[in-house]
Design a protein around this motif. Structure first.
Motif, PDB file in Angstrom:
ATOM      1  N   ALA A  93       0.851  -1.193   0.000  1.00 52.32           N
ATOM      2  CA  ALA A  93       0.000   0.000   0.000  1.00 52.32           C
ATOM      3  C   ALA A  93       0.881   1.236   0.000  1.00 52.32           C
ATOM      4  O   ALA A  93       2.089   1.162   0.254  1.00 52.32           O
ATOM      5  N   GLU A  94       0.245   2.378  -0.265  1.00 50.55           N
ATOM      6  CA  GLU A  94       0.969   3.652  -0.255  1.00 50.55           C
ATOM      7  C   GLU A  94       0.756   4.334   1.090  1.00 50.55           C
ATOM      8  O   GLU A  94      -0.375   4.647   1.477  1.00 50.55           O
ATOM      9  N   PHE A  95       1.836   4.586   1.810  1.00 54.52           N
ATOM     10  CA  PHE A  95       1.781   5.251   3.102  1.00 54.52           C
ATOM     11  C   PHE A  95       2.365   6.662   2.972  1.00 54.52           C
ATOM     12  O   PHE A  95       3.402   6.849   2.317  1.00 54.52           O
ATOM     13  N   VAL A  96       1.713   7.628   3.607  1.00 53.59           N
ATOM     14  CA  VAL A  96       2.226   8.996   3.534  1.00 53.59           C
ATOM     15  C   VAL A  96       3.437   9.180   4.436  1.00 53.59           C
ATOM     16  O   VAL A  96       4.259  10.072   4.213  1.00 53.59           O
ATOM     17  N   GLU A  97       3.541   8.346   5.481  1.00 54.25           N
ATOM     18  CA  GLU A  97       4.675   8.394   6.403  1.00 54.25           C
ATOM     19  C   GLU A  97       4.888   6.994   6.967  1.00 54.25           C
ATOM     20  O   GLU A  97       3.946   6.198   7.060  1.00 54.25           O
ATOM     21  N   VAL A  98       6.125   6.720   7.389  1.00 57.23           N
ATOM     22  CA  VAL A  98       6.441   5.487   8.111  1.00 57.23           C
ATOM     23  C   VAL A  98       7.176   5.881   9.389  1.00 57.23           C
ATOM     24  O   VAL A  98       8.214   6.561   9.325  1.00 57.23           O
ATOM     25  N   VAL A  99       6.627   5.471  10.547  1.00 55.95           N
ATOM     26  CA  VAL A  99       7.195   5.886  11.832  1.00 55.95           C
ATOM     27  C   VAL A  99       7.449   4.654  12.701  1.00 55.95           C
ATOM     28  O   VAL A  99       6.508   4.069  13.240  1.00 55.95           O
ATOM     29  N   PRO A 100       8.703   4.233  12.852  1.00 56.89           N
ATOM     30  CA  PRO A 100       9.010   3.162  13.810  1.00 56.89           C
ATOM     31  C   PRO A 100       9.096   3.748  15.217  1.00 56.89           C
ATOM     32  O   PRO A 100       9.704   4.811  15.426  1.00 56.89           O
ATOM     33  N   LEU A 101       8.513   3.064  16.205  1.00 57.00           N
ATOM     34  CA  LEU A 101       8.547   3.595  17.568  1.00 57.00           C
ATOM     35  C   LEU A 101       8.325   2.487  18.591  1.00 57.00           C
ATOM     36  O   LEU A 101       7.926   1.368  18.257  1.00 57.00           O
ATOM     37  N   SER A 102       8.552   2.834  19.834  1.00 53.04           N
ATOM     38  CA  SER A 102       8.215   1.968  20.959  1.00 53.04           C
ATOM     39  C   SER A 102       7.438   2.804  21.964  1.00 53.04           C
ATOM     40  O   SER A 102       8.004   3.685  22.618  1.00 53.04           O
ATOM     41  N   ALA A 103       6.132   2.549  22.068  1.00 53.57           N
ATOM     42  CA  ALA A 103       5.311   3.299  23.020  1.00 53.57           C
ATOM     43  C   ALA A 103       5.707   2.963  24.451  1.00 53.57           C
ATOM     44  O   ALA A 103       5.710   3.829  25.333  1.00 53.57           O
ATOM     45  N   LEU A 104       6.052   1.699  24.695  1.00 52.55           N
ATOM     46  CA  LEU A 104       6.409   1.272  26.046  1.00 52.55           C
ATOM     47  C   LEU A 104       7.683   1.957  26.523  1.00 52.55           C
ATOM     48  O   LEU A 104       7.780   2.408  27.668  1.00 52.55           O
ATOM     49  N   LYS A 105       8.667   2.089  25.615  1.00 50.26           N
ATOM     50  CA  LYS A 105       9.953   2.705  25.970  1.00 50.26           C
ATOM     51  C   LYS A 105       9.980   4.200  25.675  1.00 50.26           C
ATOM     52  O   LYS A 105      11.008   4.854  25.883  1.00 50.26           O
ATOM     53  N   LYS A 106       8.849   4.746  25.164  1.00 50.99           N
ATOM     54  CA  LYS A 106       8.750   6.172  24.806  1.00 50.99           C
ATOM     55  C   LYS A 106       9.786   6.557  23.751  1.00 50.99           C
ATOM     56  O   LYS A 106      10.288   7.676  23.726  1.00 50.99           O
ATOM     57  N   SER A 107      10.103   5.628  22.857  1.00 52.20           N
ATOM     58  CA  SER A 107      11.101   5.869  21.822  1.00 52.20           C
ATOM     59  C   SER A 107      10.436   6.359  20.536  1.00 52.20           C
ATOM     60  O   SER A 107       9.534   5.710  20.009  1.00 52.20           O
TER      61      SER A 107
END
Length: 326
Positions: A174-188
């Motif tokens: 699919a076409e994504f306008v943004e890609v954001v890797p993160l960790s909510a648990l580690k607040k990263s």
């Protein structure tokens, strides 16, 4: 006896403490470039949607547990910043296989949220892909709205370069306008996400006052707190077979009086919730009182009852009576 832990009054975040000047009517004085809109947080069950919402707001507004399908309702979480107000929509996990009325309710609530959103956050567990993920993505693509791909739990991926082929594969789907890797648990990598979302929101004044964090009532929050504590303690037994309703919620002499009913589906489940000598129910009550006291900033007297409503989770009328939006 109600426990009375130290009171913790609500504190504004650093970002919201010095937000906007107020006009004479008490509203917000905002610029013509102000943005406001809805961002739905969607994905299959147990990918970290509610954990992400709580991390973004720096406040717990949606309950969490390791058990899939903990979120059953559409819950708004409101983040107000100097240049934007983002209205997050936490949704139940879109899933297949469940044929009960409760499963149908959760899928309806999640899919309806997609139609109202200005931008959709598609939450995928890093390096994990399933048929249910694909089902969610298919539903998102049909909406023809911007999709931000959020890769959750990246703290579990080492080295981080292992994400690159995974992202490339998803970009082919699919076409994504943004890609954001993160960790909510580690607040990263959490801090950059609101600014990314805001770029895809319409120019609009805020819909909610700057100090409002959710659309849900205190009664709803109290019921969800009790349900969370039950789910955490009864992880293997019957988290899907119970729900909680509030019969009394009132202030008296500086404290909150809360009466809650825990509904189960069969008589045998009642004994499991109560526990030997009532110990299970006492522990649920103790943990719930502490969290309610911290959330509401005052002592809480909580009374719990356990009642049976046969097969409530597969009964549309019963679900409606218990506060599920049908």
């Amino acid at each position: 006896m109600s426990e009375q832990p130290p009171q913790v009054p609500d504190q504004p975040s650093e970002e919201s403490a010095d937000l906007h000047e107020h006009d004479e009517a008490g509203g917000l004085a905002v610029s013509e470039n102000y943005r406001c809109g809805f961002a739905a947080i969607v994905g299959r069950p147990n990918v970290g949607k509610s954990t992400l919402l709580n991390a973004l707001l720096r406040r717990k507004v949606s309950i969490v547990s390791p058990k899939p399908q903990t979120t059953r309702h559409r819950i708004l979480g409101i983040l107000t910043r100097p240049e934007e107000q983002i209205i997050f929509v936490d949704t139940p996990g879109i899933h297949s296989g469940g044929r009960r009325a409760m499963n149908r309710h959760m899928n309806r609530a999640a899919l309806a949220s997609l139609q109202d959103a200005d931008v959709n956050l598609f939450v995928v567990e890093s390096l994990s892909w399933s048929d249910e993920d694909q089902r969610v993505l298919d539903a998102l693509v049909q909406q023809k709205r911007p999709i931000i791909l959020v890769l959750s739990k990246v703290d579990k991926v080492t080295p981080r370069e292992r994400l690159l082929p995974f992202i490339e594969e998803l970009n082919r789907r699919a076409e994504f306008v943004e890609v954001v890797p993160l960790s909510a648990l580690k607040k990263s990598n959490i801090e950059q996400l609101p600014s990314i979302i805001a770029r895809h929101l319409p120019l609009s004044p805020p819909h909610f006052p700057p100090d409002q964090l959710t659309d849900r009532s205190r009664e709803f929050q109290a019921a969800e707190i009790v349900r969370e504590k039950l789910t955490l303690r009864l992880r293997q037994e019957l988290p899907y077979g119970l729900t909680v309703s509030i019969e009394q919620f009132k202030e008296e002499d500086g404290r909150l009086l809360v009466n809650a009913v825990i509904w189960v589906e069969r008589t045998g489940q009642k004994a499991i919730v109560i526990g030997q000598g009532g110990e299970q129910l006492k522990e649920v009550g103790r943990a719930s009182r502490i969290e309610m006291s911290n959330l509401f900033g005052r002592p809480v007297h909580l009374e719990l009852w356990v009642k049976v409503k046969e097969n409530w989770s597969d009964n549309e009328m019963a679900l409606k009576q218990l506060g599920y939006e049908m």
